[in-house]
Scaffold this active site. Structure first.
Site, short mmCIF file in Angstrom:
data_model
loop_
_atom_site.label_atom_id
_atom_site.label_comp_id
_atom_site.label_asym_id
_atom_site.label_seq_id
_atom_site.Cartn_x
_atom_site.Cartn_y
_atom_site.Cartn_z
N THR A 184 10.36 -7.76 -11.75
CA THR A 184 9.92 -8.97 -12.04
C THR A 184 8.85 -8.96 -11.04
OG1 THR A 184 11.89 -9.94 -12.65
CG2 THR A 184 10.15 -11.38 -11.96
N CYS A 232 4.85 5.02 20.21
CA CYS A 232 5.82 5.43 21.19
C CYS A 232 7.16 6.26 20.50
CB CYS A 232 6.33 4.28 21.67
SG CYS A 232 7.43 4.36 23.11
N HIS A 272 -2.24 -7.31 2.35
CA HIS A 272 -2.33 -8.02 3.59
C HIS A 272 -3.46 -7.50 4.27
CE1 HIS A 272 -0.07 -5.17 6.25
NE2 HIS A 272 0.17 -4.66 5.00
N GLY A 294 0.75 -1.17 -0.01
CA GLY A 294 0.01 0.18 -0.09
C GLY A 294 0.83 1.42 -0.20
N1 PLP Z 1 -2.73 3.24 4.14
C1 PLP Z 1 -3.36 3.00 5.10
C2 PLP Z 1 -4.70 3.53 5.41
C3 PLP Z 1 -2.86 1.71 5.85
O1 PLP Z 1 -3.55 1.37 7.08
C4 PLP Z 1 -1.78 1.06 5.61
C5 PLP Z 1 -1.14 -0.01 6.54
O2 PLP Z 1 -1.56 0.01 7.67
C6 PLP Z 1 -0.94 1.64 4.49
C7 PLP Z 1 -1.41 2.43 3.66
C8 PLP Z 1 0.36 0.94 3.98
O3 PLP Z 1 -0.03 -0.43 3.65
P1 PLP Z 1 1.27 -1.46 3.58
O4 PLP Z 1 1.36 -1.94 4.94
O5 PLP Z 1 1.01 -2.48 2.39
O6 PLP Z 1 2.48 -0.65 2.94
#
Ligand code: PLP
Length: 398
Positions: A236, A324, A200, A71
């Protein structure tokens, strides 16, 4: 001790069906999808099948799906790729409650001479659409607003904002990482140009994500390399994970109704059970517009981390709204942006459920949490001040 996993916004269990689908692509079918031979060709076909499944989940065309590593990569690629193609435009609009994958772009871009607007939210974590409208200028290159917040579950009116942006010729991106699979999506009837998701969070493995790029969106690749992903993301392909994500997308479509009914009912039972039994507990976020699986609660006058540790001793996994940093426990930027009072922000806990959770698990937490909070309040000087009607020493807002 059995693990009760209520931390699905952090990561999810890989679905057994997903793992099964992936396994042959580690050993028997290990070809490179770019190879000319049929051993690689059969892998390519499977990658394309996964692309079609992800596209179906989003209501998109398969060629609008670009596989990434996560993400975070999708978010970075979206914003930086959209900025790159309009170097004359120097304004970026986002919100104060984004995940660090977007939020940390703000100082980065400011340092490079961009003007950055971080939209504020109210006490329930909601945006003001007038403020959004007023923030857009002729200099705005891209607006990025998350579809739903990962800490509070608050759902944002991204379609309205995307339409506002479109009307002014501005590209719109949404970080849909926590939302995909939990609320229906249909990009064929949407004004959103770019959308990020992460495997994930929807029962696929870690290390695979997607950037949806609407056809015709002005955008430039972030990761340069080979011709993979039609030249939009070199490298890849992470074949087993992409295939797993395809299966997870198929399952997410099947499970959407369950997410919005059974999982929502479990979340509501958990929340109501806790609110009925533990006084001075606040819900963070907008109960009217929230992801069905997420519940962020603040237990006033106690430390969230202490609650987490005691839950952990019972095998219960949740997470807190504090980070933290440099030895001090700072409430999260999301709760700070919402103006959650200091004494509540410190005691915040997020429970995030999935289709694998059960009513027995919910009832276990509802039964055991009150004595945990009571014990911690018994040693809290702030709770003592509050009970005895004295001013709380830390009566400032977080
Ligand atoms: N954006 C949001 C709102 C998320 O909650 C997260 C992960 O917690 C991410 C982006 C990042 O995703 P990734 O862990 O796959 O990099």
């Amino acid at each position: 001790m059995k693990t009760i996993y209520f931390d699905n916004n952090a990561t999810t269990q890989v679905a057994p069906e997903v793992l099964e689908e992936m396994l042959p692509y580690f050993h028997d079918l290990y070809g490179n999808p770019s190879s000319m031979h049929s051993f690689g060709g059969q892998v390519k076909r499977k990658v394309e099948e996964a692309r079609e499944k992800v596209a179906a989940l989003l209501g998109a065309h398969p060629e609008e799906i670009v596989f990434t590593s996560c993400g975070t990569e999708s978010d970075n690629a979206a914003v930086r790729g959209a900025l790159e193609v309009v170097p004359e435009k120097r304004h970026f609009v986002t919100t104060r409650v984004e995940h660090p994958a977007i939020w940390n772009l703000c100082p980065y871009l400011r340092k490079r001479g961009y003007k950055v607007t971080e939209l504020s939210v109210d006490r329930k974590g909601r945006l003001d659409l007038d403020e959004v409208r007023q923030s857009l200028t002729d200099d705005t290159a891209i607006v990025s607003v998350m579809m739903a917040n990962n800490e509070t579950g608050v759902i944002y009116p991204v379609e309205e904002i995307a339409r506002m942006a479109k009307a002014r010729g501005i590209v719109f991106h949404t970080d849909a990482v926590p939302a995909v699979g939990k609320i229906p999506l249909d990009m064929s009837r949407s004004a959103i140009d770019l959308l990020s998701l992460s495997g994930h969070k929807l029962h696929a493995p870690k290390g695979v994500g997607v950037l949806y790029i609407r056809r015709g969106t002005p955008w430039s690749p972030f990761l340069l390399g080979g011709h993979q992903e039609r030249g939009r993301r070199g490298g890849t392909e992470n074949v087993p994970s992409i295939i797993g994500l395809g299966k997870a997308a198929e399952l997410a479509m099947k499970n959407l109704r369950e997410e919005t009914t059974r999982v929502r009912a479990l979340r509501d039972r958990l929340e109501k059970g806790i609110l009925d039994r533990i006084p001075n507990t606040l819900v963070n976020g907008d109960p009217e517009s929230r992801l069905p699986n997420t519940c962020s609660l603040s237990f006033e006058f106690v430390e969230g981390e202490s609650i987490l540790m005691m839950l952990n001793d019972l095998g219960v996994c949740a997470s807190s709204g504090s980070a933290c940093t440099s030895g001090s426990l700072e409430p999260s930027h999301v709760l700070r942006a919402m103006g959650v009072p200091f004494t509540a922000a410190h005691g915040s806990i997020r429970f995030s459920l999935s289709v694998y959770n059960t009513q027995e698990e919910v009832d276990f937490v509802v039964e055991r949490l009150p004595s945990i909070v009571e014990r911690l309040r018994g040693i809290s000087p702030f709770w003592k001040d509050f009970q005895e009607g004295r001013p709380i020493a830390l009566g400032r807002t977080a």
